[in-house]
Motif scaffolding. Structure first.
Motif, short mmCIF file in Angstrom:
data_model
loop_
_atom_site.label_atom_id
_atom_site.label_comp_id
_atom_site.label_asym_id
_atom_site.label_seq_id
_atom_site.Cartn_x
_atom_site.Cartn_y
_atom_site.Cartn_z
N ASP A 171 -3.86 3.01 -12.04
CA ASP A 171 -4.39 3.06 -10.68
C ASP A 171 -5.85 2.62 -10.63
OD1 ASP A 171 -5.24 5.19 -12.13
OD2 ASP A 171 -5.02 6.68 -10.54
N VAL A 172 -6.60 2.86 -11.71
CA VAL A 172 -7.99 2.40 -11.74
C VAL A 172 -8.03 0.87 -11.81
CG1 VAL A 172 -10.15 2.46 -13.04
CG2 VAL A 172 -8.79 4.54 -12.79
N LEU A 173 -7.15 0.27 -12.62
CA LEU A 173 -7.10 -1.19 -12.67
C LEU A 173 -6.70 -1.78 -11.32
CD1 LEU A 173 -5.43 -2.00 -16.11
CD2 LEU A 173 -7.79 -2.41 -15.42
N GLU A 174 -5.80 -1.14 -10.61
CA GLU A 174 -5.40 -1.63 -9.30
C GLU A 174 -6.56 -1.58 -8.31
OE1 GLU A 174 -2.06 0.64 -8.16
OE2 GLU A 174 -0.73 -0.16 -9.73
N VAL A 175 -7.37 -0.53 -8.39
CA VAL A 175 -8.55 -0.45 -7.52
C VAL A 175 -9.54 -1.57 -7.85
CG1 VAL A 175 -10.55 0.96 -6.92
CG2 VAL A 175 -8.30 2.02 -7.09
N VAL A 176 -9.71 -1.84 -9.16
CA VAL A 176 -10.63 -2.91 -9.57
C VAL A 176 -10.14 -4.26 -9.04
CG1 VAL A 176 -11.53 -4.17 -11.55
CG2 VAL A 176 -11.45 -1.68 -11.59
N PHE A 177 -8.86 -4.51 -9.17
CA PHE A 177 -8.31 -5.77 -8.65
C PHE A 177 -8.33 -5.80 -7.13
CE2 PHE A 177 -6.82 -6.66 -12.91
CZ PHE A 177 -6.81 -8.04 -12.94
N GLY A 178 -8.27 -4.65 -6.49
CA GLY A 178 -8.43 -4.63 -5.04
C GLY A 178 -9.80 -5.10 -4.60
N HIS A 179 -10.84 -4.71 -5.34
CA HIS A 179 -12.18 -5.20 -5.03
C HIS A 179 -12.29 -6.70 -5.32
CE1 HIS A 179 -14.27 -1.45 -4.07
NE2 HIS A 179 -13.53 -0.87 -5.00
N LEU A 180 -11.64 -7.16 -6.39
CA LEU A 180 -11.66 -8.59 -6.68
C LEU A 180 -10.94 -9.39 -5.58
CD1 LEU A 180 -10.92 -8.75 -10.51
CD2 LEU A 180 -13.06 -9.29 -9.38
N ALA A 181 -9.83 -8.84 -5.09
CA ALA A 181 -9.08 -9.53 -4.05
C ALA A 181 -9.88 -9.68 -2.77
CB ALA A 181 -7.78 -8.79 -3.76
N ARG A 182 -10.82 -8.79 -2.54
CA ARG A 182 -11.62 -8.85 -1.32
C ARG A 182 -12.86 -9.73 -1.48
NH1 ARG A 182 -11.79 -3.84 -0.56
NH2 ARG A 182 -13.71 -3.40 -1.68
N ASP A 183 -13.42 -9.80 -2.67
CA ASP A 183 -14.72 -10.44 -2.83
C ASP A 183 -14.72 -11.65 -3.77
OD1 ASP A 183 -15.81 -8.45 -1.19
OD2 ASP A 183 -16.17 -7.12 -2.90
N LYS A 193 0.69 -3.61 -4.91
CA LYS A 193 0.47 -3.52 -3.47
C LYS A 193 -0.94 -3.03 -3.14
CE LYS A 193 5.16 -2.99 -1.71
NZ LYS A 193 6.05 -2.20 -0.84
N ARG A 194 -1.46 -2.15 -3.98
CA ARG A 194 -2.82 -1.66 -3.72
C ARG A 194 -3.84 -2.78 -3.81
NH1 ARG A 194 -4.73 3.51 -7.03
NH2 ARG A 194 -3.07 4.38 -5.72
N ALA A 195 -3.65 -3.70 -4.73
CA ALA A 195 -4.60 -4.83 -4.86
C ALA A 195 -4.34 -5.88 -3.80
CB ALA A 195 -4.50 -5.43 -6.26
N LEU A 196 -3.07 -6.22 -3.58
CA LEU A 196 -2.76 -7.29 -2.62
C LEU A 196 -3.06 -6.90 -1.18
CD1 LEU A 196 0.60 -8.68 -4.05
CD2 LEU A 196 -1.68 -9.66 -4.25
N SER A 197 -3.12 -5.61 -0.90
CA SER A 197 -3.43 -5.20 0.47
C SER A 197 -4.85 -5.56 0.87
CB SER A 197 -3.21 -3.69 0.63
OG SER A 197 -4.08 -2.96 -0.23
N ASN A 198 -5.71 -5.84 -0.12
CA ASN A 198 -7.10 -6.20 0.16
C ASN A 198 -7.36 -7.70 0.09
OD1 ASN A 198 -7.95 -3.51 0.50
ND2 ASN A 198 -8.17 -3.25 -1.71
N VAL A 199 -6.31 -8.49 -0.09
CA VAL A 199 -6.50 -9.95 -0.18
C VAL A 199 -7.13 -10.46 1.11
CG1 VAL A 199 -5.29 -12.15 -0.25
CG2 VAL A 199 -4.68 -10.34 -1.85
N GLY A 200 -8.22 -11.18 0.95
CA GLY A 200 -8.97 -11.65 2.12
C GLY A 200 -9.10 -13.15 2.16
N GLU A 201 -10.07 -13.58 2.92
CA GLU A 201 -10.25 -15.01 3.19
C GLU A 201 -10.66 -15.78 1.95
OE1 GLU A 201 -13.34 -17.63 5.89
OE2 GLU A 201 -12.59 -15.73 6.67
N LYS A 202 -11.43 -15.15 1.05
CA LYS A 202 -11.92 -15.88 -0.12
C LYS A 202 -10.80 -16.22 -1.09
CE LYS A 202 -16.66 -14.07 -0.04
NZ LYS A 202 -17.69 -13.33 -0.79
N VAL A 203 -9.95 -15.25 -1.39
CA VAL A 203 -8.88 -15.49 -2.35
C VAL A 203 -7.88 -16.50 -1.80
CG1 VAL A 203 -6.93 -14.41 -3.54
CG2 VAL A 203 -9.14 -13.27 -3.48
N LEU A 204 -7.61 -16.46 -0.50
CA LEU A 204 -6.65 -17.38 0.11
C LEU A 204 -7.31 -18.66 0.63
CD1 LEU A 204 -4.36 -14.90 2.08
CD2 LEU A 204 -3.83 -16.14 -0.02
N SER A 205 -8.56 -18.89 0.26
CA SER A 205 -9.23 -20.10 0.74
C SER A 205 -8.63 -21.37 0.15
CB SER A 205 -10.73 -20.04 0.41
OG SER A 205 -10.92 -19.97 -1.01
N ARG A 206 -7.96 -21.25 -1.00
CA ARG A 206 -7.30 -22.42 -1.59
C ARG A 206 -5.88 -22.62 -1.08
NH1 ARG A 206 -9.51 -24.38 -6.29
NH2 ARG A 206 -7.92 -26.00 -5.99
#
Length: 481
Positions: free
Chosen positions: A103-115, A138-151
């Motif tokens: 769960d800690v790794l998922e939180v870390v990837f959630g921050h990466l997915a946003r920034d 799902k915890r990480a992908l729920s934070n996917v934002g504009e930067k990650v999907l910019s490509r």
């Protein structure tokens, strides 16, 4: 810790011991090689752990040298475990990624997915299978934002990109829902054999995803849904619902302070479209939207650049002194407008979703064909297209441009259309015939008021797109009179 010697004496050894503490404890007999100083041992364990962790970071067999060890000993798992144990015994915290909970790794990837950027996020996922599972959780992908999907552009849209975006939508990502909803609603592949039933099903799903994004708090989804209700997109003309569209604009203005929502709601209040007419409040909202545009350096620079480029093109065309017909004037105005558009695009960047829609129908990128009889919005940074014929409203002055909303029309007026609108050609001195001006006035021209920068109103009435036939129509109207 206590050590019992052969003589029965007991020596106290302080684990963290200072020099002063060791000075009062005489060394016991027979303890040579058993009792060691703490500080040299700590330094030894620190060096061993640092070398082992360096091998993990580089992914190579880094040499781990300890006392009595070979100089070229590889960093195996036993050595890593021994290094961690040595550091723990030394009283230090060991930052071992393998020991982190999932769960800690998922939180870390959630921050990466946003920034993070797309390269950073996917490179981190490719590190190991455990990282991949954390990045696709799902915890990480729920934070996917504009930067990650910019490509995730139209040119790169394939099964892999679509699957990742769909996974983010299922996880609850707001931006992914807005992106996939816009793609499903506006993007069609007529040449690829997409049937009308399939297109209708995709538009229904796209509208549902846009509604989900709006409920989750996306201001862009509010504006898109408002435009869809204003135009009756995806349905028939009788499906227009200006009341609901104005409500979406009001919600976007109140909750998010969106400049597009302010501008759209201001026009609705001025015209009484979907709401009770309130001209002073409408002008106030339009002024606030204009102030927001001025606060954006890119928009201000684009307007200035477009004005300068249009003036230079106009001066060049005046020197030719051969623009004496309506068709020549229309061609000259189109050239001035193209120069202004090109200069403005150097300072403006379309949002990711708008860029996707623009590239989808761009002949130089994807080259998808529009449905027969439909057109795209004339704003160069919009990208929305008609879902049926005559859905978008035309400029009431020239009838040559179509806009999905008043917001796009007012912005495009500042950037390029005011240099090419047909009734304004008289201001250039390129048209002096009263007959042609009167014929144009019959198309529903509404004056721009005292301010030359005020855009003409939109009209949904019919007007010819064949500009070459307009002089003949004018002559026929003159003969009839």
């Amino acid at each position: 810790m206590g050590v019992t010697t052969r003589g029965g004496a007991r020596a106290c050894v302080v684990g963290t011991g200072s020099t002063a503490a060791r000075a009062h404890v005489p060394p016991a007999r027979g303890t040579r090689g058993v009792v060691r100083a703490a500080e040299p041992g700590r330094r030894q364990s620190q060096g061993l752990a640092a070398a082992a962790e360096g091998a993990v970071a580089t992914g190579a067999a880094a040499p781990v040298r300890g006392r009595g060890a070979k100089r070229s000993a590889p960093a195996t798992s036993d050595a890593l475990e021994g290094a961690s144990t040595a550091r723990r015994r030394a009283g230090e915290a060991v930052a071992d990624v393998a020991s982190l909970p999932d769960d800690v790794l998922e939180v870390v990837f959630g921050h990466l997915a946003r920034d993070a950027s797309p390269a950073q996020y996917f490179d981190a996922m490719l590190t190991s299978k455990r990282f991949r599972d954390a990045g696709m959780s799902k915890r990480a992908l729920s934070n996917v934002g504009e930067k990650v999907l910019s490509r995730a552009t139209a040119g790169n849209w394939n099964k892999g990109a679509s699957a990742f975006a769909e996974a983010a939508v299922d996880a609850g990502s707001v931006f992914a829902a807005f992106l996939v909803g816009s793609v499903d609603f506006y993007c069609r592949d007529v040449a690829g054999g997409e049937t009308a039933e399939l297109a209708s099903a995709r538009r229904t799903r796209g509208a549902a995803l846009l509604a989900r994004a709006a409920v989750a708090g996306s201001p862009d989804a509010h504006h898109t849904l408002a435009i869809m209700h204003f135009n009756g997109s995806g349905g028939k003309r009788k499906d227009k619902d200006p009341v609901t569209g104005a409500a979406f604009c009001a919600r976007g203005n109140i909750l998010f302070g969106s400049a597009d929502a302010k501008r759209e709601l201001g026009h609705c209040l001025q015209d009484g479209f979907g709401v009770e007419q309130d001209v002073p409040l409408g002008r106030k909202l339009l002024a606030e939207a204009a102030a927001a545009d001025v606060a954006t350096p890119a928009m201000d620079a684009a307007v200035v650049a477009a004005t300068v480029a249009a003036a230079a093109a106009e001066e060049r065309l005046r020197k030719r002194n051969d623009i004496n017909t309506l068709c020549a004037a229309v061609a000259a105005a189109a050239e001035v407008s193209a120069a202004a558009k090109h200069a403005a695009e150097q300072h403006l960047t379309a949002p990711p979703v708008a860029r996707f829609l623009l590239d989808w129908y761009d002949p130089n990128v994807c080259g998808k064909a529009l449905a027969p009889g439909t057109h795209a919005c004339s704003h160069p940074l919009c990208g929305r297209v008609e879902t049926r014929r005559h859905e978008f409203r035309r400029c009431s002055c020239c009838g040559r441009t179509r806009y999905c909303s008043r917001s796009c029309q007012s912005l495009d007026w500042r950037l390029q259309h005011k240099f090419a609108c047909l009734p304004l050609l008289e201001l250039y001195g390129w048209i002096e015939s009263d007959t042609e001006s009167q014929d144009t006035a019959t198309l529903g021209v509404h004056g721009g008021g005292d301010d030359d920068d005020e855009a003409p109103e939109l009209a949904s009435g019919a007007s010819s797109d064949n500009l070459a036939a307009m002089p003949d129509a004018a002559a026929a109207a003159a003969a009839a009179r």
